[in-house]
Enzyme design. Sequence first.
Site, mmCIF file in Angstrom:
data_model
loop_
_atom_site.group_PDB
_atom_site.id
_atom_site.type_symbol
_atom_site.label_atom_id
_atom_site.label_comp_id
_atom_site.label_asym_id
_atom_site.label_seq_id
_atom_site.Cartn_x
_atom_site.Cartn_y
_atom_site.Cartn_z
ATOM 1 N N ALA A 271 0.828 -1.208 0.000
ATOM 2 C CA ALA A 271 0.000 0.000 0.000
ATOM 3 C C ALA A 271 0.857 1.250 0.000
ATOM 4 C CB ALA A 271 -0.904 -0.013 1.221
ATOM 5 N N ILE A 273 4.085 1.743 -1.028
ATOM 6 C CA ILE A 273 4.980 2.046 -2.159
ATOM 7 C C ILE A 273 4.131 2.466 -3.360
ATOM 8 C CG2 ILE A 273 6.669 1.053 -3.744
ATOM 9 C CD1 ILE A 273 7.430 -0.838 -1.353
ATOM 10 N N GLU A 275 3.725 2.185 -6.397
ATOM 11 C CA GLU A 275 4.295 1.459 -7.537
ATOM 12 C C GLU A 275 3.698 1.914 -8.865
ATOM 13 O OE1 GLU A 275 2.389 0.224 -5.281
ATOM 14 O OE2 GLU A 275 0.752 -0.929 -6.163
ATOM 15 N N ASP A 317 10.638 32.142 -36.401
ATOM 16 C CA ASP A 317 10.825 32.688 -37.751
ATOM 17 C C ASP A 317 9.629 33.560 -38.068
ATOM 18 O OD1 ASP A 317 13.053 31.258 -38.185
ATOM 19 O OD2 ASP A 317 12.118 29.682 -39.378
ATOM 20 N N ASP A 619 13.506 26.028 -40.366
ATOM 21 C CA ASP A 619 13.036 25.158 -41.440
ATOM 22 C C ASP A 619 14.167 24.677 -42.334
ATOM 23 O OD1 ASP A 619 13.464 27.658 -42.445
ATOM 24 O OD2 ASP A 619 11.400 28.015 -43.088
ATOM 25 N N ASP A 623 19.502 25.600 -40.360
ATOM 26 C CA ASP A 623 18.949 25.924 -39.033
ATOM 27 C C ASP A 623 19.183 24.799 -38.033
ATOM 28 O OD1 ASP A 623 17.940 28.325 -39.854
ATOM 29 O OD2 ASP A 623 15.955 27.549 -40.340
ATOM 30 N N ASN A 685 -0.598 7.607 0.601
ATOM 31 C CA ASN A 685 0.235 6.509 1.094
ATOM 32 C C ASN A 685 0.821 6.837 2.468
ATOM 33 O OD1 ASN A 685 -0.428 5.472 -1.301
ATOM 34 N ND2 ASN A 685 1.641 5.124 -2.048
ATOM 35 N N ASP A 717 -5.539 3.912 -5.106
ATOM 36 C CA ASP A 717 -4.313 4.230 -5.851
ATOM 37 C C ASP A 717 -4.493 4.184 -7.360
ATOM 38 O OD1 ASP A 717 -2.764 4.737 -3.727
ATOM 39 O OD2 ASP A 717 -1.166 3.330 -4.254
HETATM 40 P P1 ATP Z 1 12.162 33.844 -41.932
HETATM 41 O O1 ATP Z 1 13.516 33.493 -41.446
HETATM 42 O O2 ATP Z 1 11.334 34.615 -41.021
HETATM 43 O O3 ATP Z 1 11.415 32.712 -42.545
HETATM 44 P P2 ATP Z 1 12.564 34.918 -44.491
HETATM 45 O O4 ATP Z 1 11.819 33.833 -45.105
HETATM 46 O O5 ATP Z 1 12.196 36.284 -44.913
HETATM 47 O O6 ATP Z 1 12.482 34.958 -42.985
HETATM 48 P P3 ATP Z 1 14.847 34.155 -45.955
HETATM 49 O O7 ATP Z 1 14.069 33.100 -46.599
HETATM 50 O O8 ATP Z 1 16.227 33.887 -45.485
HETATM 51 O O9 ATP Z 1 14.106 34.699 -44.696
HETATM 52 O O10 ATP Z 1 14.834 35.405 -46.917
HETATM 53 C C1 ATP Z 1 15.690 36.511 -46.742
HETATM 54 C C2 ATP Z 1 15.563 37.451 -47.895
HETATM 55 O O11 ATP Z 1 15.930 36.783 -49.104
HETATM 56 C C3 ATP Z 1 14.139 37.963 -48.127
HETATM 57 O O12 ATP Z 1 13.936 39.151 -47.443
HETATM 58 C C4 ATP Z 1 14.095 38.180 -49.624
HETATM 59 O O13 ATP Z 1 14.556 39.464 -49.943
HETATM 60 C C5 ATP Z 1 15.084 37.173 -50.167
HETATM 61 N N1 ATP Z 1 14.409 35.997 -50.682
HETATM 62 C C6 ATP Z 1 13.558 35.196 -50.031
HETATM 63 N N2 ATP Z 1 13.148 34.187 -50.807
HETATM 64 C C7 ATP Z 1 13.755 34.352 -51.981
HETATM 65 C C8 ATP Z 1 13.762 33.617 -53.209
HETATM 66 N N3 ATP Z 1 13.044 32.525 -53.378
HETATM 67 N N4 ATP Z 1 14.506 34.093 -54.211
HETATM 68 C C9 ATP Z 1 15.258 35.179 -54.053
HETATM 69 N N5 ATP Z 1 15.296 35.912 -52.952
HETATM 70 C C10 ATP Z 1 14.561 35.508 -51.911
#
Ligand code: ATP
Length: 875
Positions: A271, A273, A275, A317, A619, A623, A685, A717
């Site tokens: 009783a 412990i 468990e 982000d 993403d 990162d 307990n 319990d």
């Molecule tokens: P977060 O980190 O919040 O997602 P984000 O998506 O704006 O921010 P990045 O994707 O690194 O960050 O984009 C940084 C910059 O690069 C943007 O502000 C834009 O000017 C440019 N950029 C984003 N996507 C493209 C793309 N597909 N082609 C060319 N330039 C881009």
Amino acid sequence: MGVFDSKSSENTNIMNGLSSKEVKKRLLKYGYNEIVKRKKVSPIKIFILQFNDFIVWVLLSATIISAFMGETADAVTILIIIIMDAVLGFIQEYRTEKSLESLRELASPTAKVIRDGKKIIVKAREVVIGDLVEVEAGDRIPADCVILEGNNIRSDESILTGESVSAEKRPHYGEKKPSSENLLYMGCNVTHGKGKARVITTGMDTEMGKIADMLQQIEAEKTPLQQKLDKLGEWLVYGCLIVCAVVTITGILRGEDAYKMFLVGVSLAVAAIPEGLPAIVTVSLALGVQRMMKRNALVRKLPAVETLGCTNVICSDKTGTLTQNKMTVKKIYVSERLLSVTGDGYDSIGSITYNGIHLNPLMDEDFNKLLECSVLCNDASITYDNKKRIKYSGDPTEIALLVMALKAKVNRENLEKKYKILKENPFDSDRKMMSIICFDNKVRYMYAKGALESILKKCSSILINGQIKELNEDIRKKITAVNDNMAQEALRVIAFAYKKIQNNDTKEDNLIFIGLAGMIDPPRKEVLDAVIECKIAGITPVMITGDHKLTAKAIASELKILDKDGLVITGEELDKMDDKKLDAMINKIRVFARVNPSHKFRIVKAYKRKGFCVAMTGDGVNDAPAIKEADIGVSMGITGTDVTKEASSMILMDDNFATIVAAVKEGRVIYDNIRKFIRYLLSCNTGEVLTMFLSSLLYLPIPLLPIQILLVNLATDGLPAIALSLEMGEKDVMEKRPRGKNESIFSEGLWKKIIIRGVLIGFCTVAAFSMSLYLFQGNIKLARTIALCTLVMSQLFHVFECRSERHSIFKIGFFTNIYLVFAVASSMIMLILVVYNTYLQRIFYTQNLNLIQWAIVLGFSGTISLVNSFYWYNK
Ligand code: ATP
């Protein structure tokens, strides 16, 4: 699994891939693309394992001794109790195993394959030999494949080769056998570039299969709290055994029957412990994980559930997490003119005007160049479904540019007929730009697009009214001012440039600046409320973005992440700061703009140095280190790469910031629930042990017989404690400060509450017992029945108090946890049957109670709970 055989692979069409019929055939022939199949623990095994427990062994030996002593009824009852305990334990563990299984399923890697001419995402285990797969930076390679086409592909093969530098890869052409430089290996990650590849081996036949079980799985690894509770459990076992030995020995010394006292000792140990505690902790963590899953947060590592409750900084982000990632171009700057674009979302209905007049790209060379650049230097795609409905796929920034071009009636297909794309330097968040090289049968061109700073650095001239002019300082300043104005309006700005390639100069420099496009990306509707909820909960939301400082500032202010005291820091400013300076101001920073993924790692480190518990989203492939370093690494389910997902402890299925906050809330609820049932189990307990201990100190007869002690254990319990783990959380759970990372589970006076209540339960039961002995002329059977009922009822009353540490049950409402009501009702029914059923009376040595006797029971068991609940009600 299976191996390359030329026949099965050759009929993979490079455009259409395999047909789904063929895939089915191959799946049947070769089986799934798996390394080692995790052995499922069978339910029977789980049930049998329940008996492999110290407590059960003690009870079993008691059963055998009882049987030898001729006490068959005792032996049978103890056996039934053991089986019922095992069933409860089985239910808990089976549920845990099931939920972990479904998590493993959900977190399993996926692959992008082309089948029947369409790109689809399938589970990596369903990939077959001959499948055409698309790979790009951040993807985990689903099986061993040969590269058919692609640019600058690099793959991190460190798990196979130990080599930390990623390997360069190129497509395989001709008849020669592909070499390792043409092959991508299962389980490795693509770090750069993108391309198409054909699967040549799957499952155990892959290189990875040969070195076997490296497959990442969700393990039921123990959380720090579980480990601490295991330690505590060990101490409790020793403590209880000592107390039980004392009770037994003093009983024997006082002349009680040794056999009876042995059984008392054993039952008391059972009783006392707790468990069931580890199992209930695991169940409540696993159930919490399931609830989080319903709210789109997939927890990959169980300890994360616990850490979530401590989170006091959420670094998020911007694009897609705080905003909708549904972009629409609103402004264009070209040839020193600011054009307006109408229309919403991805709807291609809209117009592009300058001073109210429609612009025709055919009549406007500069505008046309901007549109060409935005369409050719673009990886997104537009397709039409059977009903001729338009469908977009790819990066929303790029989709927005395709939609902008559609509004000006510029069609991608026509452009691609004119220009053949020869090479792509893909976008990455460090460079913040991308470029392509294309050929129109006469001349090769480079088209580039990206953040203004990145593009402007590479430009030496500008296209104005069809003329190429020098890009002097004045013009640069003017363009930057236009960019800043757009950014201040929360627009995300993309700059465009191009050049004719002469003398094989394919470097991204000497470009001709064309113009800018500014797009809105509206905040997600639920984020503002989530940010406010965070602030009330003592959590600081911080925006980390690659976007422009002013765009970030505008959106952060709109979402109330940035207030007037908050600071906005750029990646460049961060580079100039040493750690000491960063630490000194990190408390005030609310937005990090124009940062690279490597900055994120530094930011996490800084927060951790300052003792914060930080959740960080990400993403992209770069990162991953920051996500791994964070206390809670959060990856994106939709836009996230496999690498980040694997590094993270939680995946957001909807990429939404509000989901992180919901998960934090759930984390707090789970932790609170664990405290609730720990409080309940330990105080009860303690009460049980003290009842026996005090009576032996006071030279009273034994208040409860062994079988009665086991009954108390079973009635109080099991189900009520499980029901406490199902609490939905108190309304003000997000109004408290986050708890400290190293805070003990017994903090805020929980120890005191447990001991005081345990002592009171013990005292009240002994008082009811001795009073009954006195009132009912030493009728020991009656006194024991009253003691039994008092002890059970005290615990059943107390369980309602354990539902909250801050609020009275009268405020929370009795029926808000219906499981608890059922659990308590079933325990009460069990008690009433034991008291009134003549057959059970014989087994449990009880007798009928009348109203006065019930009044004694309820008086001693209920008064404290009642007083306590009123006290909290008025607080
Ligand atoms: P977060 O980190 O919040 O997602 P984000 O998506 O704006 O921010 P990045 O994707 O690194 O960050 O984009 C940084 C910059 O690069 C943007 O502000 C834009 O000017 C440019 N950029 C984003 N996507 C493209 C793309 N597909 N082609 C060319 N330039 C881009």
